[in-house]
Enzyme design. Structure first.
Site, PDB file in Angstrom:
ATOM      1  CB  SER A  64       2.106 -19.801 -27.219  1.00 27.13           C
ATOM      2  OG  SER A  64       1.895 -19.920 -25.836  1.00 27.13           O
TER       3      SER A  64
ATOM      4  CG  ASP B 198       6.040 -14.081 -22.954  1.00 25.77           C
ATOM      5  OD1 ASP B 198       5.445 -14.587 -21.982  1.00 25.77           O
ATOM      6  OD2 ASP B 198       6.161 -14.644 -24.058  1.00 25.77           O
TER       7      ASP B 198
ATOM      8  CG  HIS C  20       2.519 -15.028 -24.536  1.00 26.35           C
ATOM      9  ND1 HIS C  20       3.713 -15.694 -24.572  1.00 26.35           N
ATOM     10  CD2 HIS C  20       1.587 -15.902 -24.992  1.00 26.35           C
ATOM     11  CE1 HIS C  20       3.533 -16.924 -25.006  1.00 26.35           C
ATOM     12  NE2 HIS C  20       2.241 -17.082 -25.278  1.00 26.35           N
TER      13      HIS C  20
END
Length: 344
Positions: A183, A285, A315
Site C-alpha cells: 500500500s 482492489d 486490498h
C-alpha cells in the site's frame, strides 16, 4: 515472470466472515479517527492497532530486534533473521536483504503493529531473507517528503553503519538488497528506489523493488475506484482522499507526482536507474487501475517490470493467513527475488 491471471467480474470477493468482520472493524476505527480538521486520533486508533515486542528468542523460526536510528523523529527498524537458513529453496549461507515499508496510507500503523510483525516474520522465514522493517514518520504530523527522507536515511544507515548492529547476521548479503512495501509502503519503495540514484552506496546494492498493491492515485476517478468503493472499506474514496490530503504538501492535489507517478506532473525517470520492479495487484482492489498504470509507466520508460495479478483478492489480502492466495504471494515474491539475485 508470468501474470497469475486476469480479473474476473464478480459482485464481491469470497471472504471468510471473520476476515470481513476484522476489515470492517479496522475501517470503522479509521473512519472515526480521521477528524474533519485533518488531525488523526492516534489514541483511539491504537485500540485496534495491537502492537508486539521484538523477540530475541526465535518465534516461528525467526528472531527479531529493534534498532534506533534517530529517536528524535522515531526512526527505527525491526530486524528479522531466520534462525535456520538452510531450506528447500536456499542451500547457501547467504541471504538477500529486504528493506520493508509498512502500509497505512502514510497515516496509520507502525513497524511493531502485530499484523506487520507477523507479515515480516513470514517473509523472513519463507523467502528466506533478512528483513528490515522500517518505522517511519507519519502524516498528518509529518507530511511529504518526510517519509521518503526517512526511507533514504535507513538505506544510508544500512550501507555505512549496519556493521555496528550486533544482531545483524553475517549471512546477510547487502549486494542483494530489495526495497519492498505494501500500500503506502509500496509507494515508498518505488520513490525511495528513485531517490537512491542520488546516493553513492559503498556496501549496499539495490537490485529489486517489490510494490505490493501500492498506494497511488490521482484527481481522476477510475472505474475500479467507483465500482469497488464499498468492497474494501480501508481504501474507500473517502479514506484515500483524506490520507492524500493529510500526506501531500498543503495546497497540492492528487496529481502531485508522489501520488500520480506517471501523471501530468510526473518526474521524468527516463534516465533514472530503477531496479527491476514487481507490482502486485488484486482484482477487488479499488486502486488496481492506478497500480497497473504505474506498471505500464515503468515499461513505457524502458524499465524492467513485472505485473502479478490475483483476480479474487482485496486490498491487504496477504495479512490474512486463512486466504490461500497468501501462499501464492510468497511463492511469487520468492521467485522474483531468486530471479533478480541470479542476475546480480
Amino acid at each position: 515472470m508470468p501474470d497469475s491471471g486476469n480479473p474476473e467480474a464478480k459482485a464481491s470477493p469470497n471472504l471468510p466472515w471473520t476476515t470481513r468482520l476484522l476489515m470492517s472493524a479496522v475501517a470503522f476505527a479509521v473512519d472515526v479517527s480521521c477528524r474533519p480538521n485533518m488531525t488523526f486520533n492516534r489514541r483511539l486508533f491504537n485500540l485496534v492497532d495491537l502492537k508486539c515486542s521484538a523477540s530475541s528468542q526465535p518465534k516461528n523460526g525467526v528472531k527479531s530486534s529493534d534498532i534506533v536510528i534517530d529517536s528524535g523523529r522515531n526512526l527505527w527498524f525491526r530486524l528479522y533473521t531466520p534462525t535456520n537458513i538452510v531450506t528447500e529453496t536456499s542451500t547457501t549461507s547467504s541471504l538477500p536483504v529486504i528493506v520493508y515499508f509498512h502500509g497505512g496510507g502514510f497515516v496509520l500503523l507502525a513497524a511493531n503493529s502485530k499484523r506487520f510483525d507477523d507479515h515480516c516474520r513470514r517473509l523472513a522465514k519463507e523467502i528466506p531473507a533478512v528483513v528490515i522493517s522500517v518505522n517511519y514518520r507519519l502524516a498528518p504530523e509529518n507530511r511529504y517528503p518526510s517519509q521518503y527522507d526517512d526511507g533514504i536515511d535507513v538505506l544510508k544507515f544500512i550501507d555505512s553503519k549496519i556493521s555496528t548492529v550486533e544482531d545483524f547476521p553475517d549471512c546477510a548479503d547487502l549486494k542483494r538488497c530489495f526495497v519492498a512495501g505494501d500500500s503506502a509502503g509500496g509507494n515508498l519503495a518505488h520513490n525511495v528506489a528513485v531517490r537512491a540514484n542520488e546516493c553513492s552506496f559503498s556496501n549496499l546494492k539495490l537490485i529489486g523493488v517489490i510494490a505490493i498493491q501500492p498506494f497511488f492515485g490521482g484527481e481522476e476517478r477510475t472505474q475500479s475506484e467507483e465500482d469497488l468503493n464499498d468492497i474494501t472499506p480501508l481504501v474507500s474514496l473517502k479514506h484515500s482522499d483524506w490520507m492524500w490530503k493529510a500526506f501531500l504538501p498543503e495546497g497540492s492535489d492528487r496529481d502531485h507526482p508522489a501520488a500520480n507517478t506517471f501523471g501530468k506532473n510526473a518526474i521524468d525517470i527516463s534516465g533514472v536507474d530503477i531496479p527491476a520492479t514487481m507490482v502486485i495487484v488484486g482484482g477487488f482492489d479499488p486502486l488496481k487501475v492506478w497500480q497497473k498504470r504505474h506498471y505500464e509507466g515503468l515499461k513505457r520508460h524502458g524499465k524492467e517490470a513485472y505485473l502479478i495479478e490475483y483476480p479474487n483478492v482485496v486490498h491487504g489480502f496477504y495479512f490474512f493467513p486463512e486466504l490461500h492466495q497468501g501462499s501464492l504471494f510468497i511463492d511469487n515474491v520468492r521467485n522474483f527475488i531468486q530471479d533478480q539475485s541470479a542476475k546480480s
